[in-house]
Design an enzyme around this catalytic site. Structure first.
Site, mmCIF file in Angstrom:
data_model
loop_
_atom_site.group_PDB
_atom_site.id
_atom_site.type_symbol
_atom_site.label_atom_id
_atom_site.label_comp_id
_atom_site.label_asym_id
_atom_site.label_seq_id
_atom_site.Cartn_x
_atom_site.Cartn_y
_atom_site.Cartn_z
ATOM 1 N N GLY D 10 0.839 -1.196 0.000
ATOM 2 C CA GLY D 10 0.000 0.000 0.000
ATOM 3 C C GLY D 10 0.869 1.238 0.000
ATOM 4 N N SER D 12 2.254 5.099 1.025
ATOM 5 C CA SER D 12 2.648 5.730 2.280
ATOM 6 C C SER D 12 1.421 6.275 3.017
ATOM 7 C CB SER D 12 3.628 6.871 1.962
ATOM 8 O OG SER D 12 4.111 7.471 3.129
ATOM 9 N N GLY D 15 -1.762 3.053 6.207
ATOM 10 C CA GLY D 15 -2.097 2.344 7.440
ATOM 11 C C GLY D 15 -1.509 0.946 7.571
ATOM 12 N N SER D 17 1.469 -0.182 8.776
ATOM 13 C CA SER D 17 2.149 -0.504 10.037
ATOM 14 C C SER D 17 1.162 -0.793 11.163
ATOM 15 C CB SER D 17 3.065 0.647 10.471
ATOM 16 O OG SER D 17 4.009 0.912 9.480
ATOM 17 N N ASP D 37 10.373 0.359 5.740
ATOM 18 C CA ASP D 37 10.953 1.309 6.697
ATOM 19 C C ASP D 37 12.135 0.690 7.431
ATOM 20 O OD1 ASP D 37 9.121 3.205 5.983
ATOM 21 O OD2 ASP D 37 8.004 3.190 7.857
#
Lengths: 177, 177, 177, 177
Positions: D10, D12, D15, D17, D37
């Site tokens: 998805g 940046s 949602g 994380s 990340d």
């Protein structure tokens, strides 16, 4: 009188920090942001595990002791002094003491204009967001969702359950005029 | 008069934050810690990339504009107000303006007792630690190592080049009496 | 055979992370960095407070359970696979099991060339730096300073007690050839 | 064959994380979490400002160079090797190359069972959450919202626009069986 202080009150994981960052982005002037998290970070590490400081219990309960209360009181005076000195300041707090917590700010604010904002979030939704954050003791969100609003009055309430942070921030900004 | 304010001044990566955390650990009373990093965090994100705010140049240079200066001045008043309200406060700052930066604090402090501490670190060593931290613009340490001390007076100087943070903190604590 | 794996072993707060960041800066090739901290972050939050996961006791002791060991073993295989696939990888680990911890890596590495680096720091100095960091359980540094090196062999040892991270990194880089 | 790999794709601020942390909380087994990340964090700091590494443009555009691609490819092999070695692994990625990015994973996965999850979020909502996070270059969310899904196939899609992370995680968990 220009409002130079905005105080957001809401339970853990109700979405206060996100609203604060959006407020700093949408308001035309430059606002400083402080909150209970930055206060706890300013305290000695040893206070985070002491009855005199702040204790995060395994069930999500939070209790504070005499040392915490003393530093908190001085911190409130200092934040208000920044506003008196000309800064615009937005604060996010958790009124664990309900109306008494609000009175603590009122006393320090004296006649200073302030916008009181209640940040609501349905307990179950806040508890889910607490899991999604991954860095909070599970149970804090549910434990605080209602109790922090008891006896507190607001100029404006926002509810993050089904409203985005940015939209909440815009409502608050519109209310400032 | 009891000293309720300690101000540490030193260049980037000179070791101020480590000394502050050690001070909070070794001093018997509970001290709040604030600094230029927490001030920058309190500002709107957009100020971190604006000429009116604070600009970190690729060569390690730092320049601040009118908005930064206005909020900084109010912040200084507020931090001093916390001390007047009874808190013990330790501040770490970077006197980019040398003596003028110190006078800004002095004016706000009025007659309040303060311990001025210079934090030195050899430029090459600070530059190495900047690399070891990995989260700073390379060049800040070297650019600031000397200039922040120009015309500044201290009650006490510590040098982290070959002395550990904890030992520096103990020297400062001993000086407080 | 080109060395594509560097493994640093040392106790908590001995300075491994700082050396790793300096290595990434001074080595001409691009090296990936992984370590026990990033492994713990990759695990479910609930494992950080479970006997099956990893428990940080109040006295600085660390114990790991079956779930931790299973994920750790697969993680080691994966990190080594990155090197086999062509990446250069620097790892910082804490050999709580001494020689047995090293054998775990050796088994996974097979014939892959590796540089073993011991990171020493006098226990009292590491304990002081633990206080300066402020985010670690006090006691870990002292508890681990000696035990992690028991029965472990190295190609090279560095000692951060009186040597900067950057200088340690340069010694390691020189040894790589 | 038991599914040991979940890949979430998805843009940046869509949602990912939050869903990953909820998945780790609701799934009965212990799953390791990695993502783009943590990959970027594992790279040398100098790669975050280099054409050969990864460049975050002021308008929210992201471009990667040869060094990034080489380390990324080895990282993918390593993450898959963790699953082959018995770990359960959930990955969040941003398929800047659309279908080509997915093929990169497929090639490494070989015959390994994987659950492909698309994480959607309306562009305007993701852009608002980007502001609320405060630590991302503005514009990334909008720039990536659609393009990362082009030509990509999924076993399951979730949409965080009006669905909480925890609920999305529960849908994914149910799909795992």
């Amino acid at each position: 009188m220009t409002t130079r202080v905005i105080i957001l009150n809401g339970g853990s994981s109700s979405g206060k920090s996100g609203i604060v960052r959006c407020l700093q982005a949408v308001l035309p002037d430059q606002w400083l942001a402080f909150g209970v998290d930055s206060l706890v970070e300013a305290m000695p590490a040893r206070m985070r595990a002491s009855d005199e400081g702040i204790v995060f219990a395994a069930d999500g309960g939070v209790s504070v002791g005499a040392d915490f209360r003393a530093l908190d009181a001085a911190w409130v005076e200092g934040i208000v002094a920044m506003a008196r000195a000309g800064a615009r300041v937005v604060i996010d707090d958790v009124f664990l003491g309900g109306a008494a917590s609000q009175q603590r700010w009122q006393k320090a604010l004296g006649g200073l204009a302030v916008l009181w904002v209640g940040v609501r979030c349905e307990s179950a939704v806040a508890a889910g967001r607490e899991i999604a954050r991954g860095d909070r003791v599970p149970g804090m969100a549910a434990a605080q969702a209602e109790v922090v609003h008891e006896g507190v009055f607001y100029d404006l309430e926002v509810d993050t359950t089904r409203t985005e942070s940015l939209e909440c921030a815009r409502s608050i900004a519109a209310h400032l005029g």
